[in-house]
Every structure is written in structure tokens, then in C-alpha cells.
Design an enzyme around this catalytic site. Structure first.
Site, PDB file in Angstrom:
ATOM      1  N   HIS A  51      30.762  44.060  39.863  1.00 42.34           N
ATOM      2  CA  HIS A  51      30.505  45.190  40.762  1.00 42.34           C
ATOM      3  C   HIS A  51      29.108  45.079  41.368  1.00 42.34           C
ATOM      4  O   HIS A  51      28.230  45.916  41.154  1.00 42.34           O
ATOM      5  CB  HIS A  51      30.655  46.514  40.004  1.00 42.34           C
ATOM      6  CG  HIS A  51      32.067  46.811  39.620  1.00 42.34           C
ATOM      7  ND1 HIS A  51      32.578  46.500  38.377  1.00 42.34           N
ATOM      8  CD2 HIS A  51      33.080  47.387  40.311  1.00 42.34           C
ATOM      9  CE1 HIS A  51      33.855  46.869  38.308  1.00 42.34           C
ATOM     10  NE2 HIS A  51      34.181  47.412  39.470  1.00 42.34           N
ATOM     11  N   HIS A  92      30.905  42.142  45.804  1.00 42.02           N
ATOM     12  CA  HIS A  92      32.107  42.975  45.715  1.00 42.02           C
ATOM     13  C   HIS A  92      32.097  44.040  46.809  1.00 42.02           C
ATOM     14  O   HIS A  92      33.130  44.300  47.450  1.00 42.02           O
ATOM     15  CB  HIS A  92      32.174  43.631  44.336  1.00 42.02           C
ATOM     16  CG  HIS A  92      33.217  44.692  44.227  1.00 42.02           C
ATOM     17  ND1 HIS A  92      34.569  44.432  44.290  1.00 42.02           N
ATOM     18  CD2 HIS A  92      33.099  46.044  44.052  1.00 42.02           C
ATOM     19  CE1 HIS A  92      35.252  45.558  44.161  1.00 42.02           C
ATOM     20  NE2 HIS A  92      34.379  46.560  44.022  1.00 42.02           N
ATOM     21  N   HIS A  95      30.471  52.144  47.887  1.00 36.60           N
ATOM     22  CA  HIS A  95      31.292  52.806  46.870  1.00 36.60           C
ATOM     23  C   HIS A  95      30.899  52.451  45.443  1.00 36.60           C
ATOM     24  O   HIS A  95      31.300  53.159  44.500  1.00 36.60           O
ATOM     25  CB  HIS A  95      32.769  52.459  47.093  1.00 36.60           C
ATOM     26  CG  HIS A  95      33.155  51.115  46.561  1.00 36.60           C
ATOM     27  ND1 HIS A  95      32.824  49.930  47.171  1.00 36.60           N
ATOM     28  CD2 HIS A  95      33.853  50.762  45.439  1.00 36.60           C
ATOM     29  CE1 HIS A  95      33.298  48.915  46.484  1.00 36.60           C
ATOM     30  NE2 HIS A  95      33.928  49.391  45.419  1.00 36.60           N
ATOM     31  N   ASP A  96      30.116  51.395  45.209  1.00 41.99           N
ATOM     32  CA  ASP A  96      29.685  51.023  43.860  1.00 41.99           C
ATOM     33  C   ASP A  96      28.172  50.882  43.768  1.00 41.99           C
ATOM     34  O   ASP A  96      27.661  50.107  42.950  1.00 41.99           O
ATOM     35  CB  ASP A  96      30.356  49.716  43.424  1.00 41.99           C
ATOM     36  CG  ASP A  96      31.732  49.933  42.821  1.00 41.99           C
ATOM     37  OD1 ASP A  96      31.966  51.033  42.284  1.00 41.99           O
ATOM     38  OD2 ASP A  96      32.577  49.027  42.910  1.00 41.99           O
ATOM     39  N   ASP A 112      39.495  48.366  47.320  1.00 39.45           N
ATOM     40  CA  ASP A 112      38.732  48.128  46.097  1.00 39.45           C
ATOM     41  C   ASP A 112      39.394  47.073  45.224  1.00 39.45           C
ATOM     42  O   ASP A 112      38.716  46.337  44.497  1.00 39.45           O
ATOM     43  CB  ASP A 112      38.595  49.443  45.336  1.00 39.45           C
ATOM     44  CG  ASP A 112      37.538  49.379  44.249  1.00 39.45           C
ATOM     45  OD1 ASP A 112      36.681  48.477  44.312  1.00 39.45           O
ATOM     46  OD2 ASP A 112      37.546  50.244  43.352  1.00 39.45           O
TER      47      ASP A 112
END
Length: 895
Positions: free
Chosen positions: A557, A561, A595-596, A706
Site C-alpha cells: 500500500h 499502488h 485512498h491509501d 482498488d
């Protein structure tokens, strides 16, 4: 409590004088007679649930001729506890009150038999007995009903007050809307028939009008001829000679009425002590109002400790009418008193000055802080504890001192010192009032300290955020390097679902991000001619580089990614026939990129069970909430707001959509979202015009992007699974250290042989349902389904092969046990050592043609390093094995 009979049966009391002992009759019940050391009491003498038995003296004397009234009187004098117990158990409160009234009437209010102090004590006792009788029950019942007329309540209070001071009568006057007094109730029949209206509230008329005008209680023993109220009492009486008039005031000092208590000719006039009894209650009421004002003022405006200290000193001076005030705080570490705000007595008083400190064992304040003793010193210079240094420094002459400790939670936190009472010396009443005030001072100082701590913590937090934001933002060198790289006008094959974003060099990924973001900003420019101007390239560059910098160097992550998920969403947006709004398209892309953010390589469950501070802040979707808040933090940095050209409504909408999209990446929310979307699609009710339907598609699209690694070509997909599992296994290693076992078997590196089976379950349970509903709404995303189905077939083959190997192993163990004469235990399977990469073991499970030996470096999957130049005739869209695979190959060759 047991009855007096039972108490006296088991209790030895002194014998009654002059009475010969009698034997108990053996034929009577033990409870029937009351034995008092030589005296036998007949049951007729013992009262049972009736006060009438108290007066049954005839029976007593008939049964006991030797028992005389003088003997009983002497016995009661010698045994007061028995009398007290008997009266409490068998005499009603009303009877006691009647006795008290009869006694005072018989004495004719003659105070000769009592000293002055005993008289006041006796009258206050009457007041207490009155309040504790039926009156308080009546008042309680009246005040329970909100519709009760206030006249009824005041009438009961007036009657109770009249009874407590043994008045011959009382009158209650209330104020009407025209500011006139009218008689509400009276108690004497000797008064002449009154009129409803007594008169206006003004001086030189009647006694109640005068008291209502001045709002102060008044005692007079000459009702006639007083120039202040020449008309006398409000209701004319023939015998009234002495009166006490008391104003009834509201909390805001509004006059409500007047209570008039009087005594007739032949009765003892009211004494100043009786008026003082009421005045003491009024003083307590004024103190309560004062403390309420203090509380409101202090707690409503806690700006700083200095502000609270200044207010405490001001209020303290007003309370005891002092000339100066000082407040010293206790430093428990150095055992010193300190202060930096002083009352100078001038207009600019309470100005913060240089702090002074002195030991706790010096001076009056030090003595009070050390011992907790309250000191009231009439002459400071005659007291050895007084420290004259302060007077020498300030030039002020200290005369009288009232010093009191301030407590909080049982500990002395400060000392308040009042200096020089203006109208004499400090009294005992000043001590009592100030002692109550000190309690509120302690609470105020405690809350002020808490406020200061919170304020300092907030400032520290701001400094920390400023420092972190500086180090977490892109620097000027990074910004210039990226800005000097031209953004290509077209990138071949970037819209292919098989495209490998991991093959892009780390330094070039920001340029690709800018290419895709600019394309999304411009894709609807034909609808608005100014659409292209709604972004700032410099802000986009800073935002992208700062986002990259805020991804941690974890195995999976990470920034690579995030880039791959953003590319997957860009592919969906550009290739499908969707009807997302331009704001929704931009929100989807930015959400994928962020998002991460700041992912720690751990699951939400691990964060909660490890008591992470993030889990304390966000109880659900812990990491997803953190990712969104981190995104907003980056947008708030100067030069990073890529949405600054949007309108206020659009800005609010895009932040809401980004939050919705990032939270949707929590797999705990995926199942409900997909189920709702699947149900709508199966029923044919889906509509792009429905905003809720579009948000469901957005949520499902986020999960599909994702999990983009699961539909990539097989060779690349195996390498990505290897990196994902390494991150899982690192979490499992920490769980072994902290709790002794791995909660989820998939995160146990000792169970690497179960990897194919777990991948089959993941594809069947999550990936394929997600891709299939996507393809149902957006048919152009069908390649996701095809890629996942192809990979599922490969994983099933490996799972079947692993299952077959297990069966063969069991068969070989069984044959070995049968052929050997004695049972030989199989040696345990050697677990992989920590210095051997997991990929080497997993790679032995795969077919020989799974890995591409032509590639030599895939460390960009975890470390994001630059790639070597791709082979000629091919773009950078090549499937490259991971660095861990190379290590495994070398390990196999060495073995």
C-alpha cells in the site's frame, strides 16, 4: 427502632428514689410489664399507638400507689434519654408544637427566664421545628404543581414565620400589576374588615408600603406616630403594638410582597434578635445570589488564568468589603507560593507584573498554605507570622488580614488574602461567607488551569503540524524537476486494462498523474468554454508530489499502488459509456490517488486491537477516515488546492464525493453496497439520473480499481500477490510477538502452502462479484471479469495440485508406518527462516513457465525504483517479475 417496652425490658436504669423493689409477677408476659430497677409498670401505663395513654394517670396511680408525680419528675430528670426516646416514639409533632406554643403563651413572652443567647437559640429551634412539621409537606405539595397560586405558597410561609417567632398575628400583602399592595391573607379576628387595596408602594403611608418601597426589613415597637409610616399597619388593628415587616423579593430584586408580623398589647415586643434571625436568612440569600453571579462571571469567561485571578480578587473584595486582595498559587514541586497579579488600589489595578515567589513557611499566606488554617488578624504588625517585606516593597500599610486556603480535590492549590477591611476588622461572618466563596475559587482556578493546559497543547499541536507539513510537502527542487518534464499529449496503450502501471519509473509517475488529471479536467470542456481554466498546473504539481511524499514505504500500500488504482479508475472513466458528472469524475480520480495516504501496512482490525491512536479517533473504517482527513490536510496547504477554481457548492460537493469514495474502499462496506447495486441492476431499475444509484456505482468502482491487481495478466498478478502477502505476513509476525498467535491464517507465513486456496476464495467471494456487477452497469469493463476468470483458473490448478500433494504425502506416511517394524516419527517440516524470502517458497508451488526469466529487476513493486529500458519493439507495458522472485531463483540455484 424497638418500642420503649422492649428497650426498658433489657435495660437497667437507676432505681426510682423512695420506691421499694417489687418482684415480677411470673404469670404475666415479659412484654406486658416494664421493669425499671425496682419499679413494675403496668401495661396500662405503657402507650400503644395512641397519645391518649400518655394522660392515663389515674390508672397509673391506682395500680402503683407509691409512685408520685415528684418521683416521675425526678426519674425523667435522671433519665433524659428515656424521655427523648418516649416522646419521639409516641408523641405527635403537632402535640409537641402545641406544647411549645402553650409554654410561650403561659410565660407571656417573658424573656427573663432565658439569657439573650438562649432566647435566640430557642426561637431558631421553634423555626426549625415548624419547618420540619407539616408545613414543609404542605409547601412541597404546593410547589410540585406548576399551576399553584403563589399566594398560597406565601401564605404558608407567612404562617410558618409567625409561628416561629410566636407572633399574635400576621398579614400577607402582594403586589399587583399596577404596583399596588393588596391584602392576600390575614390571621387575626381582631382586625377590622380590610379593603382589597392597601395603597401604592411609596413612603409616608403604611408600614407594608414603606417596606416594599425600601426593600428592607423593619422592626418597630411604636406603630403609631412614626413619620415613615404614619398610617401604621396596612390593616388596622385595635391591639397591635409591635411589628416586623419583611419584603418578599425575587431573584432580580423585584418586590413581590410584604409579610407583616405583629404582637398585641400585653405581649413582649419583638426584640432585635428576632429581626436578626430573619436578617441572617436574608444575608444567606444575598450570599447565594452573590455566589451565583460569581460563578456565571468566572465560568462564562475563562480566557486565561490571569483573567480568573483578577475576577476572584475583585469579587473577594466586594464580598468582605476589603481594601486590597491578593491571591497566591501553590507550587507543589518547589513548595513555594507565587503571584504575578497584584491589587495596587489604583485604576490600572490587577496589571500583570513581575512574578514574586517566597517559601511556603514564610508570612501569613505561607502559614495558611502549609497548615490549611484560616487566619483572621486584627493587627498585622503585632503578629509574628506577618511578613513586612511586601509592605516595604509596595509602600502600603497593612492593618487587618483575613487569609484563607483554596482547596481542590482535598489539596491546597492557593491562598486568598484580604487586607484592611474598610469599616473595621474582619468578623466571623466574613470568615463564613469567604469560606463558601473559596470553594468556588478552587473550582474556577482548577478549570482555568485545565484551560491553560488545553491552550498550550493546542499551540504545541499547531507548531507540530507546521513542522510536519513542512517536511511532508514537496520541496522546491522536486517541484522544479517535475515542472521541467513536459507532459505528453498522448501515451500509447494507457487505456488498456492489461496495462502495467507498476512498470512506470518512479520519477515519471507524477507526470503520468498530471496527464490523466488534466485530461479529466478537460474532458467536458465542450460543455463549458471556461472548463479548461478551472485548474492550476502548479497546484496540481505540488499536490501530486506531496501526495507521493505522504505514502509510506510499505510493501504494497505505497505510492505505486495508489498510482495503479488511479490508472484503473482513469481507464474506466475514459473507456466506458458512463454518465458521471464532471465533478464526480474528478472526485473518483483524486480519491483513487489518495485512498491509501499514510497507510501503515496494517488492517483496520489490527489498528483497533493494538489500541492505535487512530482507532481511538475513528471507531469504524479507521484507516479510510484517516486517508480522507489526510487528503483534506494536503488540500489546505498553501499552493496545493487543486479545486480552488471551483464554486463553493462544487467544492463542498467534491469533498463529499471524495469522502464517500475513500470510505467505500473499506471491504466491510463493500458487501452492502454491491448487494444494493446488484439488486437494482437485476430489477432493471438502475438510472443514471438517480444520484443515489450513481453513488453506488462510484463505491463499487472504487473497490474494482482498488483490486485492479487481481485482473492483470497472470504473470504480473502472481508477482503482485507475492508483494501483498509479504505485507500481510509482516502483520502476522507482529501479532505473534504481541499476542502469541496470528488471528487470520492468511497472514501466517508458516501457512504459505494455503495461499492458492485463499486466492481462490478471494476471487470468488469478492473480486468476481465486484467486476460482474460493474460489467452489468458498464459493459466496457468486461475485461476485468475476463482477467479475473483467467487468474481464477490458474489459482484453482495450483490449489488442486497442492491438495493432491497433501494426499500423496499422507499416503507415503501411511506406507512408511506399515513397512517399518517400529514406529518412526516423521521429522517436522522445517519452517522457513527469517532470512529466506517468502517468495522463494511460494515460487516452488508455481509451474516453471509462470515466471518470466527475461526480467531482472522488479524492486519497483515495493521500493519504487526506476526501471531499466524496456526491450525494443515494446512499450513499457511489460509484465515484470518481482525482486523477490529473482531472489528465489538465486536461492534455488545455490541449493
Amino acid at each position: 427502632m424497638s418500642s420503649p417496652v422492649r428497650q426498658m425490658t433489657h435495660r437497667r436504669l437507676p432505681p426510682l428514689p423512695g420506691v421499694a423493689p417489687h418482684r415480677r409477677q411470673t404469670q404475666r408476659s415479659p412484654a406486658a410489664d416494664m421493669v425499671i430497677t425496682g419499679v413494675t409498670c403496668n401495661p396500662a401505663l405503657v402507650p400503644h399507638h395512641s397519645s391518649r395513654s400518655v394522660h392515663s394517670s389515674s390508672t397509673m396511680y391506682a395500680r402503683s400507689p407509691d409512685l408520685q408525680p415528684e418521683t416521675v419528675t425526678q426519674f425523667l430528670f435522671d433519665n433524659p434519654d428515656f424521655l427523648d426516646s418516649f416522646v419521639q416514639q409516641h408523641v405527635h409533632e403537632d402535640k409537641i408544637r402545641q406544647w411549645s406554643q402553650r409554654k410561650h403563651k403561659v410565660q407571656g413572652h417573658n424573656p427573663v427566664a432565658l439569657t439573650n443567647g438562649d432566647l435566640i437559640k430557642d426561637q431558631r429551634s421553634n423555626w426549625k421545628n415548624c419547618v420540619q412539621s407539616k408545613k414543609w409537606r404542605i409547601l412541597q405539595d404546593l410547589t410540585k404543581d406548576n399551576t399553584t397560586n403563589k399566594a398560597r405558597v406565601f401564605t404558608e410561609l407567612a404562617a410558618c414565620a409567625a409561628e416561629s417567632v410566636n407572633a399574635d398575628g400576621h398579614n400577607l400583602y402582594l403586589v399587583d400589576e399596577q404596583n399596588q399592595l393588596f391584602l392576600a391573607s390575614k390571621s387575626s379576628r381582631n382586625q377590622r374588615a380590610p379593603t382589597a387595596c392597601v395603597g401604592r408602594i411609596e413612603p409616608r403611608t403604611s408600614l407594608p408600603a414603606y417596606v416594599a418601597y425600601t426593600k428592607e426589613s423593619l422592626l418597630t415597637n411604636s406603630l403609631l406616630g412614626d413619620p415613615r409610616f404614619p398610617l401604621g399597619m396596612g390593616v388596622e388593628t385595635e391591639r397591635g403594638v409591635s411589628a416586623i415587616a419583611v419584603p418578599l423579593l425575587h431573584g432580580n430584586n423585584l418586590i413581590l410582597g410584604v409579610v407583616e408580623l405583629y404582637r398585641n398589647y400585653g405581649s413582649m415586643p419583638f426584640s432585635p434578635e428576632e429581626e436578626e434571625m430573619y436578617n441572617s436568612m436574608m444575608k444567606q440569600r444575598k450570599l447565594n445570589d452573590f455566589l451565583l453571579a460569581v460563578t456565571k462571571s468566572i465560568f462564562q469567561d475563562i480566557v486565561s488564568m490571569d483573567t480568573v485571578i483578577m475576577k476572584i480578587m475583585n469579587y473577594a473584595k466586594k464580598l468582605v468589603i476589603a481594601d486590597r486582595a491578593s491571591l497566591f498559587l501553590v507550587d507543589t514541586k518547589s513548595r513555594e507560593l507565587y503571584a504575578r497579579i497584584f491589587d495596587t488600589g489604583r485604576v490600572e489595578e490587577h496589571i500583570p507584573q513581575k512574578e514574586i515567589r517566597f517559601p511556603m513557611d514564610r508570612g501569613v499566606a505561607g502559614h495558611v498554605a502549609s497548615t490549611g488554617e484560616v487566619l483572621n488578624i486584627a493587627d498585622a504588625y503585632t503578629d509574628s507570622r506577618f511578613n513586612r517585606d511586601v509592605d516595604l516593597q509596595t509602600g502600603y500599610r497593612t492593618k487587618s488580614i483575613l487569609c484563607m486556603p483554596i482547596y481542590n480535590r482535598g489539596n491546597i492549590i492557593g491562598v486568598v488574602q484580604m487586607v484592611n477591611k474598610i469599616d473595621g476588622v474582619f468578623t466571623k461572618a466574613d470568615e463564613e461567607s469567604f469560606e463558601t466563596f473559596a470553594i468556588y475559587c478552587g473550582l474556577a482556578l482548577h478549570h482555568a488551569k485545565l484551560y491553560d493546559k488545553i491552550r498550550r497543547s493546542e499551540q504545541k499541536y499547531r507548531v507540530a503540524v507546521e513542522v510536519l507539513s513542512y517536511h511532508s510537502q514537496c520541496n522546491d527542487e522536486e517541484y522544479m524537476l517535475t515542472k521541467n518534464v513536459p507532459i505528453p499529449s498522448d501515451i500509447p496503450d494507457i487505456l488498456d486494462y492489461d496495462y502495467s502501471p507498476w512498470a512506470i519509473d518512479s520519477d515519471h509517475k507524477p507526470v503520468y498523474v498530471l496527464y490523466m488529471m488534466r485530461d479529466i479536467f478537460k474532458m467536458h470542456s465542450h460543455k463549458n468554454k471556461n472548463e479548461e481554466r478551472r485548474f492550476d498546473l502548479d497546484d496540481m504539481i505540488r499536490f501530486t508530489l506531496t501526495v507521493r511524499k505522504n505514502y509510506r514505504n510499505v510493501p504494497y500500500h505505497n505510492w505505486a499502488h495508489a498510482f495503479s488504482v488511479a490508472h484503473a479508475m482513469f481507464t474506466v472513466i475514459k473507456t466506458s459509456e458512463h454518465r458521471f458528472t464532471p465533478i464526480e469524475c474528478l472526485a473518483l480520480y483524486v480519491a483513487c490517488l489518495c485512498h491509501d495516504l499514510d497507510h501503515r501496512g496494517k488492517t483496520n482490525a489490527f489498528m483497533v486491537k493494538s489500541a492505535s491512536p487512530l482507532a481511538a479517533i475513528y471507531s469504524t473504517s479507521t484507516m479510510e477516515h484517516h486517508h480522507f482527513n489526510h487528503t483534506v490536510t494536503i488540500l489546505q496547504n498553501e499552493g496545493h488546492n487543486i479545486f480552488k477554481h471551483l464554486t463553493s457548492a462544487e467544492y463542498k460537493q467534491i469533498l463529499s464525493d471524495i469522502r464517500h469514495c475513500i470510505l467505500a474502499t473499506d471491504l466491510a462496506l463493500f458487501f452492502a453496497n454491491r448487494s444494493r447495486l446488484q439488486d437494482i441492476a437485476d430489477k432493471g431499475e438502475f438510472s443514471w439520473d438517480n444520484a443515489d444509484h450513481r453513488r453506488l456505482v462510484m463505491a463499487n468502482s472504487m473497490t474494482a480499481a482498488d483490486l485492479c491487481s487481481m485482473y492483470k495478466p497472470w504473470k504480473l498478478q502472481v508477482q503482485l500477490v507475492d508483494v501483498i502477502m509479504e505485507e500481510f505476513w509482516q502483520q502476522g509476525d507482529q501479532e505473534k510477538i504481541k499476542i502469541g498467535y496470528v488471528q487470520n491464517p492468511i497472514m501466517d507465513r508458516d501457512k504459505v502452502n494455503e495461499l492458492p486456496e485463499s486466492q481462490v476464495g478471494f476471487l470468488v467471494g469478492i473480486c468476481l462479484p465486484c467486476y460482474e456487477v460493474m460489467a452489468q452497469i458498464l459493459p466496457e469493463t468486461k475485461p476485468m471479469v475476463n482477467g479475473a476468470v483467467a487468474n481464477l483458473k490458474k489459482w484453482r490448478e495450483l490449489a488442486d495440485k497442492e491438495a493432491l500433494e497433501k494426499e500423496k504425502e499422507k499416503e507415503r506416511e501411511k506406507q512408511t508406518e506399515e513397512t517399518q517394524d517400529e514406529v518412526i516419527k516423521e521429522p517436522p517440516v522445517t519452517k522457513p527462516s527469517d532470512d529466506v524470502n517468502v517468495t522463494s517458497e511460494k515460487s516452488t508451488l508455481l509451474p516453471a513457465d509462470v515466471l518470466d526469466d527475461s526480467a531482472s529487476d522488479t524492486s519497483f513493486l515495493a521500493a519504487d525504483k526506476p526501471l531499466p529500458d524496456p526491450p525494443s519493439g515494446r512499450t513499457s507495458n511489460t509484465s515484470v517479475p518481482s525482486e523477490k522472485t529473482v531472489l528465489s531463483s538465486q536461492s534455488e540455484e545455490s541449493r
